[in-house]
Design an enzyme around this catalytic site. Structure first.
Site, PDB file in Angstrom:
ATOM      1  N   GLU A 204       0.820  -1.212   0.000  1.00  0.00           N
ATOM      2  CA  GLU A 204       0.000   0.000   0.000  1.00  0.00           C
ATOM      3  C   GLU A 204       0.851   1.258   0.000  1.00  0.00           C
ATOM      4  OE1 GLU A 204      -2.860  -0.259   3.182  1.00  0.00           O
ATOM      5  OE2 GLU A 204      -3.983  -1.824   2.139  1.00  0.00           O
ATOM      6  N   LYS A 336     -15.683  -1.249   4.404  1.00  0.00           N
ATOM      7  CA  LYS A 336     -15.117  -1.569   3.088  1.00  0.00           C
ATOM      8  C   LYS A 336     -16.244  -2.075   2.193  1.00  0.00           C
ATOM      9  CE  LYS A 336     -10.547  -3.226   4.633  1.00  0.00           C
ATOM     10  NZ  LYS A 336      -9.857  -4.429   5.188  1.00  0.00           N
TER      11      LYS A 336
HETATM   12  P1  PGA Z   1      -6.625  -5.934   2.842  1.00  0.00           P
HETATM   13  O1  PGA Z   1      -6.182  -5.248   4.195  1.00  0.00           O
HETATM   14  O2  PGA Z   1      -7.229  -4.949   1.943  1.00  0.00           O
HETATM   15  O3  PGA Z   1      -5.347  -6.527   2.311  1.00  0.00           O
HETATM   16  O4  PGA Z   1      -7.576  -7.049   3.217  1.00  0.00           O
HETATM   17  C1  PGA Z   1      -6.584  -3.978   4.598  1.00  0.00           C
HETATM   18  C2  PGA Z   1      -6.907  -3.950   6.067  1.00  0.00           C
HETATM   19  O5  PGA Z   1      -6.750  -4.977   6.764  1.00  0.00           O
HETATM   20  O6  PGA Z   1      -7.355  -2.941   6.574  1.00  0.00           O
HETATM   21 ZN    ZN Z   2      -7.575  -4.172   8.699  1.00  0.00          ZN
END
Ligand code: PGA
Ligand code: ZN
Length: 424
Positions: A204, A336
């Protein structure tokens, strides 16, 4: 009212060079919107399931079946729907898929479609997406959580903790929060260079975590904040994503770097020590998703002094948020969209958080694209906080830059969420 006239899908590529699903929705007036599915690497077991082809192509991650489902089932079912009926459209998608985990048509196909519908509706109404979502409500730009060092599943488990982030707690607006973070990010890079420890960046965009233990990263982070001229804990504070489900199951946690195995109480003690030593304001997934007793115990011990965020544990699910609130586990929720699978379910999880007094953080995934929808969701839904990864690489910067455009546009939001963190 404006009817959906056309739905097109295509395979595009994410920030890890892996295939993903893009959907474009067009209305009868010619307005159109596009959505792209992101992809996680440290996923909760109760998330909506991505449909991937398997086999040898692209490590089994091709999305031809997901695209085929959009063409043969989703598009025919949605043509003719009023694009403004997001909830009815999402209900139709859920019913069409027919599985509890969206595995038949794929959470990736569903979220790309659902987001494309939302974008098309905003375009149809002639408004920026955040404004379309806000309606008449006064909303504020979110407080960013920005990664400085990546770790865990995003850095080959070089360190156990997944995200070492900063929150510009002293910033007065979004632009200033980014400005402060940019300085800390650059200073952290200088400190790593001086240690001979610059080895590129993690998934990231955070610096690659060359540390001998998890705590060392926090020490360097505090040094970077100070070197940037800020006061740790007031100007700039620390947020961690422990992502404990990645190294803990059934109450046993093995910390790879330190070569120790801890039980739930042992990990809680360690985290409480970190809270005493470092200016930490937020801690995500401190215990594994299957360790509810641990999460409740940690919330009891620290829930008055720090934000405790459920990600793998709550997977953007309204019912799980309600349940956690009843049990007093965590005091904040990571939001998310692709964990839920549709925009409407994502919004319901956010509402459940707001109704229960939980803070909320709209979040990107580690596999991202140029899609900036989450910045608009965080703002238009008045979520309070936004997590996108680090301050490098354009799939991340596209989001931060979009926030600047929203803040400096003609009719900006009512302000900036300075007090969005739980417990502050
Ligand atoms: P991921 O992790 O998008 O790789 O699942 C992001 C997070 O755990 O916040
Ligand atoms: Zn997380």
């Amino acid at each position: 009212m404006s009817r959906i006239r056309k739905i097109r899908s295509r395979r595009v590529w994410d920030s890890r060079g892996r295939p993903t699903v893009e959907v474009e929705v067009q209305t009868e007036t010619g307005a159109s919107g596009r959505g792209i599915a992101p992809a996680g690497a440290s996923r909760g077991t109760r998330e909506a399931v991505e449909l991937r082809d398997g086999g040898n192509r692209f490590e089994g991650r091709d999305v031809r079946a997901a695209l085929a489902g959009i063409e043969s089932e989703i598009a025919p079912a949605l043509i003719g729907f009023d694009v403004f009926q997001q909830a009815a459209i999402d209900d139709a998608l859920i019913a069409l898929d027919g599985t509890p985990d969206k595995s038949r048509l794929g959470g990736n196909a569903l979220i790309a479609t659902s987001l494309a519908v939302l974008h098309a509706a905003a375009a149809e109404s002639g408004l920026p997406l955040w404004r379309y979502l806000a309606g008449d409500r006064p909303v504020k730009l979110p407080l960013p959580q920005i990664q400085i060092f990546g770790g865990g599943a995003h850095a080959e488990r070089r360190v156990d903790v997944q995200d070492f982030m900063v929150v510009a707690t002293g910033a007065r607006n979004f632009e200033e929060a980014l400005e402060m973070t940019a300085e800390v990010y650059l200073r952290a890079g200088q400190l790593m260079r001086r240690r001979g420890a610059v080895h590129g960046v993690a998934d990231e965009g955070g610096w690659w975590p060359v540390f001998s233990n998890n705590e060392e990263a926090m020490g360097v982070l505090v040094a970077a904040i100070e070197s940037a001229g800020f006061i740790p804990g007031s100007d700039v504070s620390i947020a961690l994503d422990i992502a404990a489900s990645e190294f803990g199951k059934q109450g046993r946690y093995s910390l790879g770097l330190e070569r120790v195995e801890l039980d739930s109480d042992g990990l809680i003690e360690k985290l409480l020590r970190w809270l005493d030593r470092y200016p930490i304001v937020s801690i995500e997934d401190p215990l594994a998703e299957d360790d509810e007793a641990g999460l409740i115990a940690f919330t009891r011990a620290a829930g008055e002094r720090v934000q405790i965020v459920g990600d793998d544990y709550l997977v953007t699910n309204a019912a799980l948020v309600q349940d956690a609130a009843r049990k007093k586990a965590c005091n904040a929720v990571l939001i998310k969209p692709n964990q839920a699978g549709t925009v409407t379910e994502t919004y319901r999880a956010l509402q459940a958080a707001q109704q229960n007094g939980y803070a909320s953080i709209v979040s990107a995934r580690s596999g991202e694209t140029e899609d900036v929808a989450i910045v608009h969701l965080a703002t238009g839904w008045n979520a309070g906080q936004l997590k996108v990864g680090s301050f490098a690489r354009s799939e991340r910067m596209a989001k931060w830059n979009e926030g600047i455009r929203i803040e400096t546009g003609d009719h900006p939001p009512a302000g900036f969420s300075t007090s969005a963190l739980a417990c502050r």
